[in-house]
Design an enzyme around this catalytic site. Structure first.
Site, PDB file in Angstrom:
ATOM      1  N   PRO A  20     -20.516  -7.954  20.485  1.00 38.52           N
ATOM      2  CA  PRO A  20     -19.905  -6.809  20.342  1.00 38.52           C
ATOM      3  C   PRO A  20     -20.634  -5.703  19.548  1.00 38.52           C
ATOM      4  O   PRO A  20     -20.346  -4.713  19.235  1.00 38.52           O
ATOM      5  CB  PRO A  20     -18.516  -7.158  19.961  1.00 38.52           C
ATOM      6  CG  PRO A  20     -18.931  -8.399  19.112  1.00 38.52           C
ATOM      7  CD  PRO A  20     -19.771  -9.131  20.195  1.00 38.52           C
ATOM      8  N   TYR A  36     -22.663 -24.355  23.475  1.00 39.16           N
ATOM      9  CA  TYR A  36     -22.967 -24.008  22.026  1.00 39.16           C
ATOM     10  C   TYR A  36     -23.223 -25.299  21.245  1.00 39.16           C
ATOM     11  O   TYR A  36     -22.551 -25.841  20.653  1.00 39.16           O
ATOM     12  CB  TYR A  36     -21.867 -23.169  21.364  1.00 39.16           C
ATOM     13  CG  TYR A  36     -21.591 -22.064  21.827  1.00 39.16           C
ATOM     14  CD1 TYR A  36     -22.148 -21.570  23.046  1.00 39.16           C
ATOM     15  CD2 TYR A  36     -20.170 -21.353  21.659  1.00 39.16           C
ATOM     16  CE1 TYR A  36     -21.721 -20.331  23.522  1.00 39.16           C
ATOM     17  CE2 TYR A  36     -19.836 -20.255  22.313  1.00 39.16           C
ATOM     18  CZ  TYR A  36     -20.554 -19.577  23.110  1.00 39.16           C
ATOM     19  OH  TYR A  36     -20.300 -18.153  24.019  1.00 39.16           O
TER      20      TYR A  36
END
Length: 285
Positions: free
Chosen positions: A212, A66
């Site tokens: 999600p 990341y």
């Protein structure tokens, strides 16, 4: 809605010796566009991380890829020395040739180097949960997982998790070392890992759903529940994940304090079994 603490979602055990609140935070989006480079504001990114702790988040998920490296470094800058109850999970096994590009690298030598880099950036002597980010088709899975097992034996990893795995790959890994978590894509619109959620419930593994919150406009049941509870669709699908299985630990990510507050507020939502079934698109919960 007011913003309850993340602990309103209850707790979950990780590996038998770590207990965290069951609404975590995913630290991917505190980096730049394409999950590449620095965020527009390092101060804002660090404010998000500090706010997560204020809201009772005790589980933060990140990865060396990341940024790369940016998310881990920001976590240490913002939060070190860490609260005693904070569990930081990171991942290794993907390299970044450029923005939006993700290339598997499961070579043991790379994983050892990646783990050492994560320890330095996070200012830790041991990673509480280290996850193999994605299988590398060029490297036998046994070699990759074997390298992590050796690092665990050396005390540099407390628990091992896997990500983007099939059940067959999970079983291969479990023959080599205990696995405590699986992180796969899973949301209302993408249920390809449904059987793995059930497996986690049967074997008391933690399931970490990535992405999600996806494609909410077309789900009438989500929209109806949002109106009923005076909540946002994002909050409803997080509440759905919490209701779907006690072994799911949602880790919604954001680079905004306001959006973080919205996500954590979902910890206080309780959907009925009928609402869970309607959102799932099936006749029973």
């Amino acid at each position: 809605m007011s913003t309850p603490q993340a602990g309103a979602a209850g707790t979950i055990d990780l590996g038998g010796d770590l207990t965290v609140n069951r609404l975590g935070y995913g630290a991917m989006r505190i980096t730049g566009d394409g999950i590449w480079g620095e965020p527009k504001s390092r101060d804002e990114a660090k404010n998000v991380l500090r706010r997560a702790i204020e809201l009772g988040v005790t589980f933060i998920d990140t990865a060396d890829s990341y940024g790369p490296d940016v998310s881990e470094s920001l976590i240490a800058e913002a939060l070190h020395p860490y609260p005693e109850d904070l569990v930081i999970a990171t991942k290794g096994g993907l390299v970044r040739p450029g923005p939006g590009q993700w290339t598997p690298d499961g070579r043991p030598e790379h994983l050892r180097e990646a783990l050492e880099g994560s320890l330095r950036r996070l200012r830790l002597e041991q990673i509480p949960l280290y996850q193999f980010h994605r299988p590398d088709p060029r490297v036998p899975l046994e070699d990759s997982i074997g390298a992590l097992a050796e690092l665990k034996e050396q005390g540099k990893i407390r628990h091992i998790g896997v990500s983007n795995f099939t059940e067959e790959q999970l079983r291969t890994a479990q023959r080599l070392t205990p696995i405590v978590s699986i992180q796969n894509r899973y949301n209302v619109d993408d249920r390809n890992s449904e059987s793995l959620v059930d497996l986690c419930e049967q074997e008391q593994l933690v399931f970490l759903p990535w992405a999600p919150i996806q494609n909410l406009d077309g789900n009438a049941a989500v929209q109806e529940a949002a109106r009923k509870y005076e909540a946002t669709p994002h909050q409803i699908v997080l509440a759905w994940l919490l209701a779907r299985s006690p072994q799911i630990l949602p880790i919604p990510g954001t680079g905004s304090v306001g959006h973080l507050d919205e996500n954590v507020a979902a910890a206080g939502l309780r959907l009925t079994p009928a609402e869970v079934a309607a959102i799932s698109g099936r006749g029973n919960a």
